[in-house]
Write an enzyme that holds these catalytic residues in place. Structure first.
Site, PDB file in Angstrom:
ATOM      1  N   ARG A 234       0.862  -1.187   0.000  1.00 24.57           N
ATOM      2  CA  ARG A 234       0.000   0.000   0.000  1.00 24.57           C
ATOM      3  C   ARG A 234       0.902   1.242   0.000  1.00 24.57           C
ATOM      4  NH1 ARG A 234      -3.359  -2.729  -1.636  1.00 24.57           N
ATOM      5  NH2 ARG A 234      -5.467  -3.168  -0.881  1.00 24.57           N
ATOM      6  N   ASP A 258       4.433  -0.427  -6.977  1.00 22.91           N
ATOM      7  CA  ASP A 258       3.171  -0.745  -7.649  1.00 22.91           C
ATOM      8  C   ASP A 258       2.038   0.070  -7.032  1.00 22.91           C
ATOM      9  OD1 ASP A 258       1.587  -2.295  -9.546  1.00 22.91           O
ATOM     10  OD2 ASP A 258       0.710  -3.258  -7.785  1.00 22.91           O
ATOM     11  N   GLU A 263      -2.330   7.576  -4.936  1.00 26.24           N
ATOM     12  CA  GLU A 263      -2.717   6.918  -6.193  1.00 26.24           C
ATOM     13  C   GLU A 263      -4.201   7.043  -6.515  1.00 26.24           C
ATOM     14  OE1 GLU A 263      -1.630   2.775  -5.154  1.00 26.24           O
ATOM     15  OE2 GLU A 263      -3.752   2.300  -5.451  1.00 26.24           O
ATOM     16  N   HIS A 295      -0.615  -0.156  -9.748  1.00 22.59           N
ATOM     17  CA  HIS A 295      -1.405  -1.099  -8.939  1.00 22.59           C
ATOM     18  C   HIS A 295      -1.902  -2.263  -9.796  1.00 22.59           C
ATOM     19  CE1 HIS A 295      -3.561  -1.163  -4.847  1.00 22.59           C
ATOM     20  NE2 HIS A 295      -3.454  -2.397  -5.302  1.00 22.59           N
TER      21      HIS A 295
HETATM   22  P1  NAI Z   1      -1.719 -11.165   5.036  1.00 17.28           P
HETATM   23  O1  NAI Z   1      -2.759 -10.715   5.980  1.00 17.28           O
HETATM   24  O2  NAI Z   1      -1.649 -12.621   4.663  1.00 17.28           O
HETATM   25  O3  NAI Z   1      -0.263 -10.770   5.594  1.00 17.28           O
HETATM   26  C1  NAI Z   1       0.061  -9.527   6.144  1.00 17.28           C
HETATM   27  C2  NAI Z   1       1.163  -9.770   7.162  1.00 17.28           C
HETATM   28  O4  NAI Z   1       1.605  -8.497   7.646  1.00 17.28           O
HETATM   29  C3  NAI Z   1       0.687 -10.574   8.380  1.00 17.28           C
HETATM   30  O5  NAI Z   1       1.570 -11.680   8.608  1.00 17.28           O
HETATM   31  C4  NAI Z   1       0.714  -9.558   9.527  1.00 17.28           C
HETATM   32  O6  NAI Z   1       1.038 -10.138  10.775  1.00 17.28           O
HETATM   33  C5  NAI Z   1       1.815  -8.631   9.046  1.00 17.28           C
HETATM   34  N1  NAI Z   1       1.807  -7.335   9.711  1.00 17.28           N
HETATM   35  C6  NAI Z   1       0.753  -6.634  10.215  1.00 17.28           C
HETATM   36  N2  NAI Z   1       1.182  -5.511  10.831  1.00 17.28           N
HETATM   37  C7  NAI Z   1       2.533  -5.504  10.696  1.00 17.28           C
HETATM   38  C8  NAI Z   1       3.542  -4.615  11.125  1.00 17.28           C
HETATM   39  N3  NAI Z   1       3.244  -3.523  11.852  1.00 17.28           N
HETATM   40  N4  NAI Z   1       4.828  -4.906  10.828  1.00 17.28           N
HETATM   41  C9  NAI Z   1       5.128  -6.041  10.135  1.00 17.28           C
HETATM   42  N5  NAI Z   1       4.212  -6.921   9.698  1.00 17.28           N
HETATM   43  C10 NAI Z   1       2.931  -6.661   9.987  1.00 17.28           C
HETATM   44  O7  NAI Z   1      -1.875 -10.279   3.745  1.00 17.28           O
HETATM   45  P2  NAI Z   1      -1.334 -10.556   2.264  1.00 17.28           P
HETATM   46  O8  NAI Z   1      -2.373 -11.275   1.481  1.00 17.28           O
HETATM   47  O9  NAI Z   1       0.027 -11.119   2.320  1.00 17.28           O
HETATM   48  O10 NAI Z   1      -1.292  -9.059   1.678  1.00 17.28           O
HETATM   49  C11 NAI Z   1      -0.363  -8.105   2.164  1.00 17.28           C
HETATM   50  C12 NAI Z   1      -0.746  -6.747   1.625  1.00 17.28           C
HETATM   51  O11 NAI Z   1      -0.535  -6.710   0.215  1.00 17.28           O
HETATM   52  C13 NAI Z   1      -2.229  -6.364   1.783  1.00 17.28           C
HETATM   53  O12 NAI Z   1      -2.488  -5.797   3.055  1.00 17.28           O
HETATM   54  C14 NAI Z   1      -2.434  -5.368   0.682  1.00 17.28           C
HETATM   55  O13 NAI Z   1      -2.208  -4.080   1.200  1.00 17.28           O
HETATM   56  C15 NAI Z   1      -1.341  -5.697  -0.333  1.00 17.28           C
HETATM   57  N6  NAI Z   1      -1.877  -6.160  -1.620  1.00 17.28           N
HETATM   58  C16 NAI Z   1      -1.491  -5.517  -2.761  1.00 17.28           C
HETATM   59  C17 NAI Z   1      -1.979  -5.908  -3.992  1.00 17.28           C
HETATM   60  C18 NAI Z   1      -1.547  -5.238  -5.270  1.00 17.28           C
HETATM   61  O14 NAI Z   1      -2.172  -5.468  -6.320  1.00 17.28           O
HETATM   62  N7  NAI Z   1      -0.514  -4.410  -5.287  1.00 17.28           N
HETATM   63  C19 NAI Z   1      -2.950  -7.010  -4.092  1.00 17.28           C
HETATM   64  C20 NAI Z   1      -3.223  -7.681  -2.833  1.00 17.28           C
HETATM   65  C21 NAI Z   1      -2.722  -7.247  -1.634  1.00 17.28           C
END
Ligand code: NAI
Length: 329
Positions: A234, A258, A263, A295
Site C-alpha cells: 500500500r 506498484d 494513487e 497497482h
Molecule cells: P496477510 O494478511 O496474509 O499478511 C500480512 C502480514 O503483515 C501478516 O503476517 C501480519 O502479521 C503482518 N503485519 C501486520 N502488521 C505488521 C507490522 N506492523 N509490521 C510487520 N508486519 C505486519 O496479507 P497478504 O495477502 O500477504 O497481503 C499483504 C498486503 O498486500 C495487503 O495488506 C495489501 O495491502 C497488499 N496487496 C497488494 C496488492 C496489489 O495489487 N498491489 C494485491 C493484494 C494485496
C-alpha cells in the site's frame, strides 16, 4: 440480490458476469469511484461492491445506509479504505477477498526486482532502436544477496519462496513469527537488523496506523547505502518525500513501486492526454532508477476469476444468513 459495482472496468464486468452464471444476481456496473457525491447511485441496491481506491468513510456509509445498502463487498484483500467502526454502527456488514492469488503479487514483486536490476525495460527500447551497447545496463547477481521482507503473510511468504529459489538469503520481520517462515528458510529478525543487512527491502504488510510511513527518513537512514526498495503493498507505507531525498543522495539506488500514497487520484485511469498535477509523483518519474506500475500486481486472470468467485460467494453467504467467513471487523 441487487449489486452495484463502483470503479468498475471492462475486465471486472467480464469476470463477474462469468462467475455470476452460478448465481444470477442483478449486477449494475458503474465506472465512478464511490465517494460522497456518487453514493446516491447505489439507491435500491442490497450490496455495494468496491475496490481499493473507493472511499468508504463514515459520510459515505451513512449515505449508503440511507439508500438501503446492507453489505459492502470488497473485491480486494486490503480494507484500509473502509471505516469499520461506522459500518458496524450503521449495521452494514463488510466482507473481503482475503486471499485470491498471493502468487500474482509475489511474482510482480519479483518482476520489479529483476527489471530494476537488469534494466530490461531500457534494453528493450535500445535494441528496438538498433542500439546494442551495454553501458548503463549492468546488474548484479541476485544469488547470494540478502532480501528483507516486512510482513510475512501470504504474499510475503510467496515472495520469500521465490527468492530462496534464486539463492537469496531472506530476512523477515512481522509482528507475529510464523512456523511457516522458518520452515522455508526465512531468518526472522528485528526491523533494525533487517534494514542494516538487506540489499533489497520489500514491503508486504498491510496499511495500518502502525505501518503508516514505516519507510521514512529515519528508517531509510538505517538501510544499506544503495539499497533497492520495493513496495507492492500500500502506498502510504512509504513517505514519498523521504524516498525522493534518499534517491537524490544515493542512499536508495533502486525504487520499485506498484502503489503510491496519492494513487487514488491517478491510478486505473488514462491521463496520457493531460498534464498531471501531482509534482511529487512527477519527480519520482524523473529518476531513471525508479520503476512504477499502476497497482497491477494483482492483475492476472487467475486472480480476477478467484476475486469474482469469492466475492459472489461472500454475497451468497450474506443472502442465506450463514456465517460470513470473510467478514472484516
Ligand atoms: P496477510 O494478511 O496474509 O499478511 C500480512 C502480514 O503483515 C501478516 O503476517 C501480519 O502479521 C503482518 N503485519 C501486520 N502488521 C505488521 C507490522 N506492523 N509490521 C510487520 N508486519 C505486519 O496479507 P497478504 O495477502 O500477504 O497481503 C499483504 C498486503 O498486500 C495487503 O495488506 C495489501 O495491502 C497488499 N496487496 C497488494 C496488492 C496489489 O495489487 N498491489 C494485491 C493484494 C494485496
Amino acid at each position: 440480490m441487487n449489486i452495484t459495482f463502483f470503479s468498475s472496468k471492462p475486465y471486472d464486468q467480464q469476470f463477474f458476469q462469468e462467475a455470476n452464471q452460478a448465481y444470477n444476481y442483478h449486477l449494475k456496473f458503474l465506472e465512478p469511484h464511490l465517494h460522497k457525491s456518487t453514493a446516491v447511485l447505489a439507491k435500491g441496491t442490497d450490496v455495494v461492491c468496491v475496490f481499493v481506491n473507493d472511499a468508504v468513510n463514515a459520510e459515505v456509509l451513512e449515505e449508503l445506509a440511507a439508500q438501503g445498502v446492507r453489505l459492502i463487498a470488497l473485491r480486494c484483500a486490503g480494507y484500509n479504505n473502509v471505516d469499520l467502526v461506522a459500518a458496524a454502527r450503521l449495521g452494514i456488514k463488510v466482507v473481503r477477498v482475503p486471499a485470491y492469488s498471493p502468487y500474482s503479487v509475489a511474482e510482480h514483486t519479483i518482476a520489479l526486482i529483476l527489471t530494476l536490476n537488469r534494466k530490461t525495460h531500457r534494453a528493450y527500447n535500445r535494441v528496438r532502436e538498433g542500439n546494442f551497447t551495454l553501458s548503463g545496463l549492468m546488474g548484479f547477481d541476485l544469488h547470494g544477496r540478502t532480501v528483507g521482507i516486512i510482513g510475512l503473510g501470504k504474499i510475503g511468504l510467496a515472495t520469500a519462496r521465490i527468492l530462496k529459489g534464486f539463492g537469496c538469503h531472506v530476512l523477515g520481520y512481522d509482528i507475529a513469527e510464523s512456523e511457516e517462515s522458518t520452515s522455508i528458510g526465512v531468518d526472522f529478525t528485528d526491523l533494525d537488523t533487517l534494514y542494516k543487512r538487506s540489499d533489497i527491502v520489500s514491503l508486504h504488510c498491510p496499511l495500518t496506523p502502525e505501518t503508516y510511513h514505516i519507510i521514512n527518513e529515519h528508517s531509510i537512514g538505517k538501510m544499506k547505502k544503495g539499497v533497492m526498495l520495493i513496495n507492492t503493498s500500500r502506498g502510504a507505507l512509504i513517505d514519498t518525500k523521504a524516498v525522493i531525498k534518499g534517491l537524490k543522495t544515493g542512499q536508495i539506488s533502486y525504487l520499485g513501486l506498484d502503489v503510491y500514497e496519492e494513487e487514488a487520484d491517478l491510478f486505473f485511469e488514462d491521463y496520457s492526454g493531460i498534464v498531471i498535477q501531482d509534482d511529487v509523483f512527477m519527480r519520482l518519474l524523473s529518476f531513471n532508477n525508479v520503476l512504477i506500475t499502476g497497482h497491477q500486481a494483482f492483475f492476472t486472470s487467475n486472480a480476477l476469476s478467484k476475486i469474482a468467485e469469492v466475492t459472489l460467494q461472500n454475497i451468497s453467504d450474506f443472502e442465506k444468513n450463514v456465517p460470513l467467513k470473510n467478514a472484516v471487523s
